[in-house]
Design a protein around this motif. Sequence first.
Motif, PDB file in Angstrom:
ATOM      1  N   LEU A 177      -8.755   4.762  -1.989  1.00  0.00           N
ATOM      2  CA  LEU A 177      -8.924   4.938  -0.552  1.00  0.00           C
ATOM      3  C   LEU A 177      -9.996   3.996  -0.006  1.00  0.00           C
ATOM      4  O   LEU A 177      -9.840   3.390   1.071  1.00  0.00           O
ATOM      5  N   TYR A 178     -11.089   3.855  -0.749  1.00  0.00           N
ATOM      6  CA  TYR A 178     -12.184   2.984  -0.317  1.00  0.00           C
ATOM      7  C   TYR A 178     -11.737   1.523  -0.233  1.00  0.00           C
ATOM      8  O   TYR A 178     -11.984   0.833   0.762  1.00  0.00           O
TER       9      TYR A 178
ATOM     10  N   THR B  74      -8.650   0.187  -0.126  1.00  0.00           N
ATOM     11  CA  THR B  74      -7.579  -0.122   0.827  1.00  0.00           C
ATOM     12  C   THR B  74      -8.122  -0.196   2.250  1.00  0.00           C
ATOM     13  O   THR B  74      -7.637  -1.000   3.068  1.00  0.00           O
ATOM     14  N   ARG B  75      -9.100   0.624   2.561  1.00  0.00           N
ATOM     15  CA  ARG B  75      -9.715   0.545   3.887  1.00  0.00           C
ATOM     16  C   ARG B  75     -10.472  -0.762   4.088  1.00  0.00           C
ATOM     17  O   ARG B  75     -10.670  -1.211   5.223  1.00  0.00           O
ATOM     18  N   ARG B  76     -10.883  -1.378   2.993  1.00  0.00           N
ATOM     19  CA  ARG B  76     -11.607  -2.652   3.070  1.00  0.00           C
ATOM     20  C   ARG B  76     -10.669  -3.857   2.928  1.00  0.00           C
ATOM     21  O   ARG B  76     -11.124  -4.981   2.754  1.00  0.00           O
TER      22      ARG B  76
ATOM     23  N   ARG C 137       0.838  -1.212   0.000  1.00  0.00           N
ATOM     24  CA  ARG C 137       0.000   0.000   0.000  1.00  0.00           C
ATOM     25  C   ARG C 137       0.864   1.250   0.000  1.00  0.00           C
ATOM     26  O   ARG C 137       0.614   2.206  -0.752  1.00  0.00           O
TER      27      ARG C 137
END
Length: 492
Positions: free
Chosen positions: A460-461, A463-465, A319
Amino acid sequence: MLDVDREAITEGPVGRVLLVLAAPLVAQNVVYVANALVDTFWLGRVGEDAVAAVGLSLPVQSLLGATVVIGAVGTQILVSQRAGDGDEAGARRVAVNGALVALAVTAAVALPVVAYADEVVALLGADPALAGTTATYLAIVIAALPVGAVGDTVENCFTAYGDTRAVFHVTLVGVLVNAVAAPVLIFGVGPAPALGVAGAALGTALAGVAGLLWVLGYAAGIGRDTFRLTRDAFALDAAAVREVVAVGLPLGGQRGVSELVRVLVVGLVAVAGGAAGVAAYTVGARVATLAIVPALGMQQAAQSMIGQNLGADAPERARRTTTVGTGMVVAGFLALGALQFLFAGGIADLLAPDLTATGRDLAVTYLRILGASYWALGGTYTLLAGFNGASRTRTSFVADLVKYWAVRFPIAVAAVPVATTVGAFGVTVTPGLGWGVEAVFWAVAASNVVGFLGLGAYFLYTTRRGMFANAAERAGGGDAGDAAAAEAADDD
C-alpha cells in the motif's frame, strides 16, 4: 483450456484473464508437485526411515534450487516486459542468455554437492541409519539440477507470452515419466533392480530430462508458435546477462535465505522430534507444497500480466492485477485451509500409512496448524508478484529475510532443550525452551501470517508513491538493468 491473446492481457477483464492464464499453470504445478508426492507415496510404503531420509534432503534441494530462480524468473520478468513493448528480438535474446545464466549458476553449485554429498548430509546431523540413503538421494537429484534449470527458464518464456498451456504440457510429460519410472526403480520390476530411495531419485532425474527435451522441441517450433527461438538469438549478450542477473539475483537471494532457515529448522525438528518428527514435518511440507500450487500459478500468471502491462504503459492495470489476484487467492485459501484442518488424519494416512502412532499424531497436528495459516501464505505469493513484475525483486528478498530469520527461526528454537547443538551445521542454540517439536509447527504458521500482513502494508505504501508508474516508465525505456537503483530511489 482456453487461450489468452496478447490484447486480452493488456485490455481484458483482469479477474477473468488472470484465471485463464493461471489455470494451466495451476494444473502444471499440480503435476509438478506430483513428482514429489510420487516419491513420498511409494517410499511411504517402504517405511518411515525412507520418508525421513528424503525429508532430510529436501531443504538442501530447495536451498540449491534458489540458484534456478536467478535465471528462470529473472528471464520471465524481462521477457514479459519486452513482449508487452513489442520487442520480439530482445525477448528471444534475453531467453537464450537467461538459459545460459541458469546453466552456469546451477552447475557451479551442483558439482561440489554431488562430489561431497556425504559431507553435506553429515552437516545436517543425520542419524547414521539415514545418512547413507539421504546422501545417495541428494547426489542423484542435484546432478540433474542444471537440466531442470534450463528447462524451467525456457518454460518461463512461454509463460511470459501468455502460453501457459505449453508449460502444462511439458510438466505433464515429466510427471508421466516419473510415475512409471519411480515404482519400477524403487521396488524393481522385471530386469530393473530394486533400488529403494536411489530409484526414487533416478525417476525424478529422468523426469527432468524428458521435460527439457519437450520444451526445447516447442521452442524450435514443433507444435507451438507462440514463442520461438531463432538462430539470431543464439549469441552471448553481456548486457542481457547483466539484466537477467540484476533482476533474478535478489529473487535467488530471497529463496536462499528462506531455504537456509528450512535447513536449520529440519535440524531443530530432528533434535526435538527424532525420526517421527522429521517424518511428520516431511508429510506437512509435501502437502503444503501441493496446497500452494494455486497461489504459485496465480503468481506466475500475474507476474507475466503485470510485466506486459508495464511494457504497454498501463501501470494502473498492473496495480489492479495485483490486488484482484491477492483477493482471489486469500478467499480460496481460507476454504482450502478449512478442508485440510477437517481432514488432516485422512491426508496423513493417505501419504504415509506406515507412520508410527507418534509420527501420525505429529503429522495431523502439523497439517492442522498449517491449514490455519494458508490464507496468509497464499496471499503473499500474489503480493510478491506485484513487486516482481515491476522488477522490484529486492523487496522479495527483504520480505523473506524478515519472515524467516526474524520470525520463524527464533520461535522454532523454542522447540529444543535449554542448551543443545542443532544438527544442521552444528549450530549451538542457547537457550532453547524445551517446548517440543510442535513449537516448530507454530513458528511456520506465525511467520506466514506476519509476513503477509507486513508485505501488504508495504505494498500500500509503495503503490501510493507511484511504484507501478515508475516501473512502466523504466520498462518502456528499456532500463530494466537499472531496476535495483530505481528501486532504491523509489524507497527514498
